[in-house]
Design an enzyme around this catalytic site. Structure first.
Site, short mmCIF file in Angstrom:
data_model
loop_
_atom_site.label_atom_id
_atom_site.label_comp_id
_atom_site.label_asym_id
_atom_site.label_seq_id
_atom_site.Cartn_x
_atom_site.Cartn_y
_atom_site.Cartn_z
N HIS A 132 1.04 6.23 1.87
CA HIS A 132 1.78 7.19 2.70
C HIS A 132 2.98 7.82 1.98
CE1 HIS A 132 -1.13 6.77 5.68
NE2 HIS A 132 -0.95 5.46 5.77
N HIS A 175 -3.64 -4.47 7.93
CA HIS A 175 -3.73 -3.31 8.81
C HIS A 175 -2.80 -3.43 10.01
CE1 HIS A 175 -5.08 0.41 10.60
NE2 HIS A 175 -5.68 0.65 9.46
N THR A 235 -8.15 3.52 8.89
CA THR A 235 -9.40 2.74 8.88
C THR A 235 -9.46 1.92 10.17
OG1 THR A 235 -9.05 2.63 6.52
CG2 THR A 235 -10.78 1.26 7.39
N GLU A 292 -8.74 0.54 -2.77
CA GLU A 292 -9.52 0.58 -1.53
C GLU A 292 -10.45 1.77 -1.60
OE1 GLU A 292 -6.99 0.78 1.84
OE2 GLU A 292 -6.16 -1.19 1.49
N ARG A 335 -9.24 8.17 -0.56
CA ARG A 335 -10.17 8.58 0.49
C ARG A 335 -11.03 9.73 0.01
NH1 ARG A 335 -8.55 6.39 5.86
NH2 ARG A 335 -10.30 7.59 6.61
N HIS A 347 -5.60 3.62 -1.46
CA HIS A 347 -6.91 4.00 -0.91
C HIS A 347 -7.21 5.44 -1.31
CE1 HIS A 347 -9.51 4.25 3.05
NE2 HIS A 347 -10.19 4.60 1.98
N GLU A 357 -11.10 -9.27 3.52
CA GLU A 357 -9.80 -8.95 4.12
C GLU A 357 -10.04 -8.78 5.62
OE1 GLU A 357 -7.18 -6.29 2.05
OE2 GLU A 357 -6.40 -5.48 3.92
N ARG A 380 -6.81 12.85 1.24
CA ARG A 380 -5.71 13.29 2.11
C ARG A 380 -4.35 12.73 1.66
NH1 ARG A 380 -7.23 10.00 7.54
NH2 ARG A 380 -9.19 11.05 7.13
N ASN A 387 0.85 -1.19 0.00
CA ASN A 387 0.00 0.00 0.00
C ASN A 387 0.90 1.25 0.00
OD1 ASN A 387 -1.41 2.26 1.07
ND2 ASN A 387 -3.04 0.92 1.77
N1 PXP Z 1 -5.88 -3.08 4.20
C1 PXP Z 1 -6.86 -2.15 4.29
C2 PXP Z 1 -8.23 -2.54 3.86
C3 PXP Z 1 -6.58 -0.84 4.73
O1 PXP Z 1 -7.57 0.07 4.81
C4 PXP Z 1 -5.24 -0.52 5.05
C5 PXP Z 1 -4.91 0.87 5.47
O2 PXP Z 1 -5.14 1.76 4.42
C6 PXP Z 1 -4.27 -1.51 4.92
C7 PXP Z 1 -4.62 -2.79 4.53
C8 PXP Z 1 -2.83 -1.24 5.23
O3 PXP Z 1 -2.68 -0.92 6.57
P1 PXP Z 1 -1.27 -0.40 7.07
O4 PXP Z 1 -1.01 0.89 6.37
O5 PXP Z 1 -1.49 -0.22 8.54
O6 PXP Z 1 -0.26 -1.45 6.75
#
Ligand code: PXP
Length: 254
Positions: free
Chosen positions: A15, A199, A106, A75, A50, A48, A156, A54, A12
């Site tokens: 960030h 997550h 989330t 996402e 959003r 994601h 998930e 952001r 992901n």
């Molecule tokens: N899976 C989902 C559905 C999420 O919403 C997120 C956070 O955006 C992640 C995985 C990844 O989480 P993390 O950034 O904490 O690794």
């Protein structure tokens, strides 16, 4: 008997966009991060979009879809606006997540039990468009039954409560959450639903959760991007792939 040995890593890259947006402009570029993660061996990219944009913005999603040669997992909140965007971009997969503007990340799973009627048209439309749908849920049997009733092919499991408990040293809670995840992964398989997790995962928690043979995909972001600041994204992704493989090998008794 489980349906897969291999476990995929989705990176992901949200960030990277958070960092870019802190200053405005174009750097660091999430697309470049996606390409580096894939070159390091990641199986797919997750982003994601959003509601408040952001981090990832619409143009990022478009560029990712146009430029990466790997599955893109979009996402999204179950809203008309996001559905329209997903239907235009046509990612490989859409993961429906709950979204509150005020939360930092989330924080919980989708309320699939009470939200079944509201979610059904989103699941149906995405599936009709050939987009694989997953529902980001708490590891509970009720949520899994609702996901099954919605005919979602994938769930998930939200690993946040487990990871938080471990980080806070709440051993009993962490053990209970880990068992909840194990039971949910087994139940997903019994229901014929493909099981992913994500997550808050880091190297250690990713290794541990990879021992559940029913889980075939992990989506990991924040920790990897943070680690990349110190060791580079290539190293961070490679170390994560090794951790996941190690956890899986242990599970298979190798
Ligand atoms: N899976 C989902 C559905 C999420 O919403 C997120 C956070 O955006 C992640 C995985 C990844 O989480 P993390 O950034 O904490 O690794």
């Amino acid at each position: 008997m489980s349906f897969a040995k291999k476990i995929r890593l989705g990176v992901n890259i949200d960030h990277v966009a958070t960092l870019r947006n802190a200053r405005g402009g174009f750097a660091p570029d999430p697309l470049r991060a996606a390409q580096m993660a894939l070159a390091a061996g990641a199986d797919g990219i997750t982003a994601h979009l959003r509601e408040d944009r952001r981090h990832i913005v619409d143009e990022d999603m478009r560029r990712l879809k146009a430029s990466i040669n790997a599955p893109l997992n979009f996402e999204m909140a179950a809203t008309e606006q996001m559905l329209d965007i997903a239907l235009k971009i046509r990612p490989h997969a859409s993961c429906l997540v709950p979204e509150k503007r005020t939360e930092r990340t989330t924080e919980g799973g989708l309320d699939v039990v009470n939200g079944r009627e509201r979610l059904a048209p989103f699941v149906d439309e995405l599936l009709r468009a050939g987009i694989r749908v997953s529902l980001f849920i708490e590891p509970s049997f009720e949520a899994l039954a609702a996901a099954r009733a919605l005919k979602a092919p994938v769930v998930e499991l939200h690993t946040g409560a487990w990871c938080n408990a471990l980080a806070l040293g709440e051993t009993d809670k962490a053990e209970a959450e880990f068992e909840r995840l194990r039971a949910a992964a087994e139940e997903a398989e019994r229901l014929g639903i493909e099981c992913h997790a994500g997550h808050g995962l880091d190297f250690d928690t990713a290794r541990l959760i990879s021992a559940f043979p029913q889980i075939v995909e992990l989506n990991i972001g924040h920790f990897l991007i943070g680690e990349a600041v110190f060791v580079g994204l290539d190293s961070a992704v490679k170390e994560m792939i090794a951790a996941v493989a190690q956890g899986r090998a242990g599970a298979a008794g190798a």
